[in-house]
Each structure stands twice: as structure tokens, then as C-alpha cells.
Scaffold this active site. Structure first.
Site, PDB file in Angstrom:
ATOM      1  N   ILE A   1       0.653  -1.340   0.081  1.00 18.14           N
ATOM      2  CA  ILE A   1      -0.131   0.047   0.235  1.00 18.14           C
ATOM      3  C   ILE A   1       0.706   1.430  -0.052  1.00 18.14           C
ATOM      4  O   ILE A   1       0.353   2.199  -0.449  1.00 18.14           O
ATOM      5  CB  ILE A   1      -0.885  -0.011   1.203  1.00 18.14           C
ATOM      6  CG1 ILE A   1      -2.126   0.952   1.005  1.00 18.14           C
ATOM      7  CG2 ILE A   1      -0.224   0.260   2.464  1.00 18.14           C
ATOM      8  CD1 ILE A   1      -3.300   0.723   1.846  1.00 18.14           C
TER       9      ILE A   1
ATOM     10  N   GLN B   1      10.341  -4.877  11.124  1.00 19.01           N
ATOM     11  CA  GLN B   1       8.968  -5.516  10.774  1.00 19.01           C
ATOM     12  C   GLN B   1       7.470  -4.495  11.536  1.00 19.01           C
ATOM     13  O   GLN B   1       7.731  -4.328  12.767  1.00 19.01           O
ATOM     14  CB  GLN B   1       8.711  -6.753  11.548  1.00 19.01           C
ATOM     15  CG  GLN B   1       7.616  -7.603  10.939  1.00 19.01           C
ATOM     16  CD  GLN B   1       7.677  -8.974  11.709  1.00 19.01           C
ATOM     17  OE1 GLN B   1       8.508  -9.534  12.312  1.00 19.01           O
ATOM     18  NE2 GLN B   1       6.830  -9.792  11.224  1.00 19.01           N
TER      19      GLN B   1
ATOM     20  N   HIS C   1       6.085 -11.934   5.860  1.00 16.56           N
ATOM     21  CA  HIS C   1       5.848 -11.415   4.413  1.00 16.56           C
ATOM     22  C   HIS C   1       7.244 -11.163   3.758  1.00 16.56           C
ATOM     23  O   HIS C   1       8.270 -10.799   4.429  1.00 16.56           O
ATOM     24  CB  HIS C   1       4.919 -10.448   4.414  1.00 16.56           C
ATOM     25  CG  HIS C   1       5.391  -9.168   5.243  1.00 16.56           C
ATOM     26  ND1 HIS C   1       5.215  -9.061   6.651  1.00 16.56           N
ATOM     27  CD2 HIS C   1       5.981  -8.130   5.212  1.00 16.56           C
ATOM     28  CE1 HIS C   1       5.702  -8.046   7.328  1.00 16.56           C
ATOM     29  NE2 HIS C   1       6.284  -7.392   6.295  1.00 16.56           N
ATOM     30  N   PHE C   2       7.184 -11.384   2.641  1.00 17.02           N
ATOM     31  CA  PHE C   2       8.486 -11.154   1.677  1.00 17.02           C
ATOM     32  C   PHE C   2       8.193 -10.073   0.821  1.00 17.02           C
ATOM     33  O   PHE C   2       7.120  -9.994  -0.046  1.00 17.02           O
ATOM     34  CB  PHE C   2       8.901 -12.262   0.483  1.00 17.02           C
ATOM     35  CG  PHE C   2       9.505 -13.574   1.591  1.00 17.02           C
ATOM     36  CD1 PHE C   2       8.420 -14.333   2.306  1.00 17.02           C
ATOM     37  CD2 PHE C   2      10.701 -13.847   1.643  1.00 17.02           C
ATOM     38  CE1 PHE C   2       8.944 -15.375   3.135  1.00 17.02           C
ATOM     39  CE2 PHE C   2      11.206 -14.978   2.198  1.00 17.02           C
ATOM     40  CZ  PHE C   2      10.274 -15.716   3.202  1.00 17.02           C
TER      41      PHE C   2
HETATM   42  P1  AMP Z   1       7.182  -4.716   7.214  1.00 21.66           P
HETATM   43  O1  AMP Z   1       7.905  -3.252   7.807  1.00 21.66           O
HETATM   44  O2  AMP Z   1       8.332  -5.401   6.522  1.00 21.66           O
HETATM   45  O3  AMP Z   1       6.682  -5.090   8.374  1.00 21.66           O
HETATM   46  O4  AMP Z   1       6.314  -4.317   5.949  1.00 21.66           O
HETATM   47  C1  AMP Z   1       5.086  -4.227   6.195  1.00 21.66           C
HETATM   48  C2  AMP Z   1       4.304  -3.586   4.958  1.00 21.66           C
HETATM   49  O5  AMP Z   1       3.072  -3.784   4.750  1.00 21.66           O
HETATM   50  C3  AMP Z   1       4.572  -2.127   4.441  1.00 21.66           C
HETATM   51  O6  AMP Z   1       5.452  -1.971   3.564  1.00 21.66           O
HETATM   52  C4  AMP Z   1       3.335  -1.573   4.337  1.00 21.66           C
HETATM   53  O7  AMP Z   1       3.340  -0.635   3.475  1.00 21.66           O
HETATM   54  C5  AMP Z   1       2.539  -2.479   4.031  1.00 21.66           C
HETATM   55  N1  AMP Z   1       1.234  -2.730   4.291  1.00 21.66           N
HETATM   56  C6  AMP Z   1       0.479  -2.276   5.693  1.00 21.66           C
HETATM   57  N2  AMP Z   1      -0.667  -2.531   5.416  1.00 21.66           N
HETATM   58  C7  AMP Z   1      -1.079  -2.911   4.240  1.00 21.66           C
HETATM   59  C8  AMP Z   1      -2.176  -2.898   3.402  1.00 21.66           C
HETATM   60  N3  AMP Z   1      -3.662  -2.852   3.942  1.00 21.66           N
HETATM   61  N4  AMP Z   1      -2.142  -3.460   2.183  1.00 21.66           N
HETATM   62  C9  AMP Z   1      -0.881  -3.536   1.574  1.00 21.66           C
HETATM   63  N5  AMP Z   1       0.225  -3.270   2.146  1.00 21.66           N
HETATM   64  C10 AMP Z   1       0.195  -2.834   3.407  1.00 21.66           C
END
Ligand code: AMP
Length: 147
Positions: A39, A101, A107-108
Site C-alpha cells: 500500500i 517489521q 511476508h516477503f
Molecule cells: P514490514 O515493515 O516488513 O512489516 O512491512 C509491512 C508492509 O506492509 C509495509 O511496506 C506496508 O506498506 C505494508 N502494508 C501495510 N498495510 C497494508 C495494506 N493494507 N495493504 C498492503 N500493504 C500494506
């Protein structure tokens, strides 16, 4: 496969996406894996690939769920490159808040790295292997053999 986390684990935004309670821009789905656009992309095509199995961090993921993700990562990466015209990219996987995180469901990230610099920025501070390297490698190897 259930979408509930183990006791003590909170639902995350990705649980809600998996359950269809929140929308996403889906690019791939099979029985074990979902992939969708991030997002807040670091570059166009920034895609998240997640196992459907609920686990907070990679080390908690089953061999089966890990294999399911690993099997499709290269295919999704190729598609992201073809769709965006990018030729280089990073695959990023964060575990724990200090390790950046923010969503506690494995997630990747697949992040195209563009010529103009958009994509993942890395502050990679090189260290040097110490005298304990052999012992450390042996300890890790032993832990793997026990698991
Ligand atoms: P991390 O820092 O590795 O936990 O990355 C989490 C990722 O999830 C971030 O890049 C956010 O932009 C993404 N994210 C959070 N909410 C959403 C959502 N509703 N749809 C798509 N991506 C999301």
C-alpha cells in the site's frame, strides 16, 4: 487452512486481507500463498508475498508453508519485472520491530530497484569475522541438526 494465529498472537492487517475483510490489489493466490501490492510502495510494483499460514516471523513458519512461498517467489518476481520494466530488485523479509517489521505476519517484499534510485535503500555496515567464527558456525550447524 485456518487463519487464526496461535494463542497470544494478535490478528494483523494481513489476517484481515486473507479473510477478505480488507481489500488488496491481488496479483497471485494459491492454496497456501497470497501476493498483493504494497500500500506504500518504495517503487512501482512493490509486492508483498505472504503465506496463508499464520506465523509472526520466518523462524516460526512450517517447512510446508516456507516451501509454498519459495516455490512462487521467483515466478512473482519475474512477473513484477516484466510488468514494470525494472531489471533489478531486492527481496526483503523483516523479523521483529528492531528489524523493521511492522506487520506481524510473515511476508516477503519484492521491491524493484530503479535507475533513478527508487526502491530499497540499504545502509549496509560491513563487519569482520572474529576469532569465534568457527565456533559460531559449528554451534549454528549443531542447532540445525537438532531441529
Ligand atoms: P514490514 O515493515 O516488513 O512489516 O512491512 C509491512 C508492509 O506492509 C509495509 O511496506 C506496508 O506498506 C505494508 N502494508 C501495510 N498495510 C497494508 C495494506 N493494507 N495493504 C498492503 N500493504 C500494506
Amino acid at each position: 487452512m485456518g487463519l487464526r494465529y496461535a494463542d497470544g498472537m494478535a490478528d494483523t492487517i494481513f489476517t484481515k486481507i486473507l479473510a477478505g475483510e480488507l481489500p488488496c490489489h491481488r496479483v497471485y493466490e494459491d492454496e497456501d500463498v497470497l501476493a498483493f501490492l504494497d500500500i506504500n510502495p518504495l517503487s512501482p510494483g512493490h509486492t508483498l508475498v505472504i503465506p496463508k499460514e499464520p506465523a509472526e516471523t520466518l523462524d516460526q513458519l512450517s517447512d510446508e508453508a516456507s516451501a509454498a512461498v519459495g516455490r512462487v517467489l521467483p515466478r512473482i518476481a519475474r512477473a513484477v519485472l516484466q510488468a514494470t520494466g525494472a531489471t533489478q530488485y531486492n527481496v526483503l523479509q523483516n523479523n521483529g520491530p528492531r528489524a523493521h517489521q511492522a506487520v506481524f505476519h510473515v511476508h516477503f517484499h519484492i521491491i524493484p530497484k530503479l535507475e533513478d534510485g527508487r526502491g530499497l535503500g540499504i545502509d549496509w555496515q560491513l563487519g569482520t569475522l572474529g576469532d569465534d567464527a568457527a565456533e559460531l558456525a559449528a554451534t549454528i550447524a549443531k542447532q540445525i541438526s537438532l531441529s
